[in-house]
Design a protein around this motif. Sequence first.
Motif, PDB file in Angstrom:
ATOM      1  N   ALA A 381      44.857  46.814  38.865  1.00  0.00           N
ATOM      2  CA  ALA A 381      46.032  46.620  39.716  1.00  0.00           C
ATOM      3  C   ALA A 381      46.214  47.869  40.561  1.00  0.00           C
ATOM      4  CB  ALA A 381      47.283  46.359  38.882  1.00  0.00           C
ATOM      5  N   TRP A 383      49.067  49.446  43.098  1.00  0.00           N
ATOM      6  CA  TRP A 383      50.447  49.318  43.566  1.00  0.00           C
ATOM      7  C   TRP A 383      50.651  50.244  44.761  1.00  0.00           C
ATOM      8  CZ3 TRP A 383      54.308  46.164  41.465  1.00  0.00           C
ATOM      9  CH2 TRP A 383      53.938  45.457  40.317  1.00  0.00           C
ATOM     10  N   THR A 391      46.138  42.564  42.735  1.00  0.00           N
ATOM     11  CA  THR A 391      45.594  42.262  41.413  1.00  0.00           C
ATOM     12  C   THR A 391      44.385  41.350  41.604  1.00  0.00           C
ATOM     13  OG1 THR A 391      47.134  40.401  41.181  1.00  0.00           O
ATOM     14  CG2 THR A 391      47.827  42.511  40.241  1.00  0.00           C
ATOM     15  N   VAL A 394      40.418  43.402  42.827  1.00  0.00           N
ATOM     16  CA  VAL A 394      40.996  44.413  43.712  1.00  0.00           C
ATOM     17  C   VAL A 394      39.910  45.110  44.520  1.00  0.00           C
ATOM     18  CG1 VAL A 394      42.325  46.558  43.786  1.00  0.00           C
ATOM     19  CG2 VAL A 394      42.986  44.732  42.205  1.00  0.00           C
TER      20      VAL A 394
END
Length: 405
Positions: A381, A383, A391, A394
């Motif tokens: 993930a 961010w 997600t 990636v």
Amino acid sequence: MSPPAKALDPKPPTPAKVAAAYFAALAARDVEAMVACWAPGGRELIRGQVDTTAPDGVRAYFTALFAAFPDLEFRVVATTVQKERAVVRWELSGTFAGAPFGGIEPTGARLELEGMDELTITDGLIQENNAFTDGMTFARQIGMLPAEGSPADQRVLKAFNAKSRLASRLQASGAEHVADGVWRVRGGMPKKTMNVYLVRDGDGVLAFDAGIRQMGRGIATAAAQLGGLTRIVLGHAHADHRGAAAELAVPTFCHADDQADAEGDGGAHYFDLSKLRFYGRAAFGRLLPFWDGGPVPITGTLAEGDDVAGFSVVHLPGHAPGLIALWRGEDRLALTSDCFYTVDPQTTIYGPPRVPLAAFNQDTEQARASIRKLAGYAPAAAWPGHAEPLTGDVAAALEQAAATT
């Protein structure tokens, strides 16, 4: 014949005697006798009212006070002296029926107040006074605020609470748990696309990025609920990432290559808003200074591989010279600041990852290379500094972004 006795220098009066003389002069409304108790340059700090020095500032303040309350009476309730400090608890009463005071016109209201002065006295003179009284009671008694519990007071309270709730909704969300020991606070209008990440840091949390200036209170509130804000780590120094840092007033760190911008113009010297669409040029020309909380003193700098609360620093230059991500290998979690976008800042339309807008990049090709570098970590993930996370696959999405946007 005996030599004449040597004259002895008189000892200065004790702090207890000086305090007694000072407050006796105050009760007698004798301004010059009060001033005589002060050392030249001594500081008179009446919390919430005045911060001035003797003799002139003390003389001016009490002359104005006595003129505003012609019948003022002052009573000492108790005095405690320890070494050079004298603490005096007092009461005063009077009618606000004379001259204006502090810019407030007289109301004819009766005043009954309690307070305390903490005097520092050396060599027989007052060097400093810290005075405390109840400013809200003063405001209620003279009529600036409604009486406690009155219908008007309830209306003021209701309006204030409504304003606070609205401001909270506009400025920042609460802390959203996104991973082990990591929370996201979102801010900005209309879609709250500004992300600040709170990361467990000992008994408190650090903030990765500081969002926009308007998020300061929301970040502080969310951090307080998680043990308190320990420090800020800037992903980079742009206005929408350092914005609340100055207000939050905790130690702040960034990559060495962004220190000058964090302490300076936030990187604005390499922005080129002419590369935006016409509506973007108009909007960001106003938004950037609105968002920015100003230069931030940097406590220390970070470099590739440094440990930050269990994350490793990854240097990803291009959008900014010192842009960094935080990487945690155990769960392949990346907090990436503005390495990539998942929203078009000009339209606020969400979409797949893309290279940050060239208008704000120091070096767009280097930004592409940094996206590829991040892809090489194969995050589970990622961010970003704005909008929603990546997600799934990636790495593939990041490679696609670097190649096609």
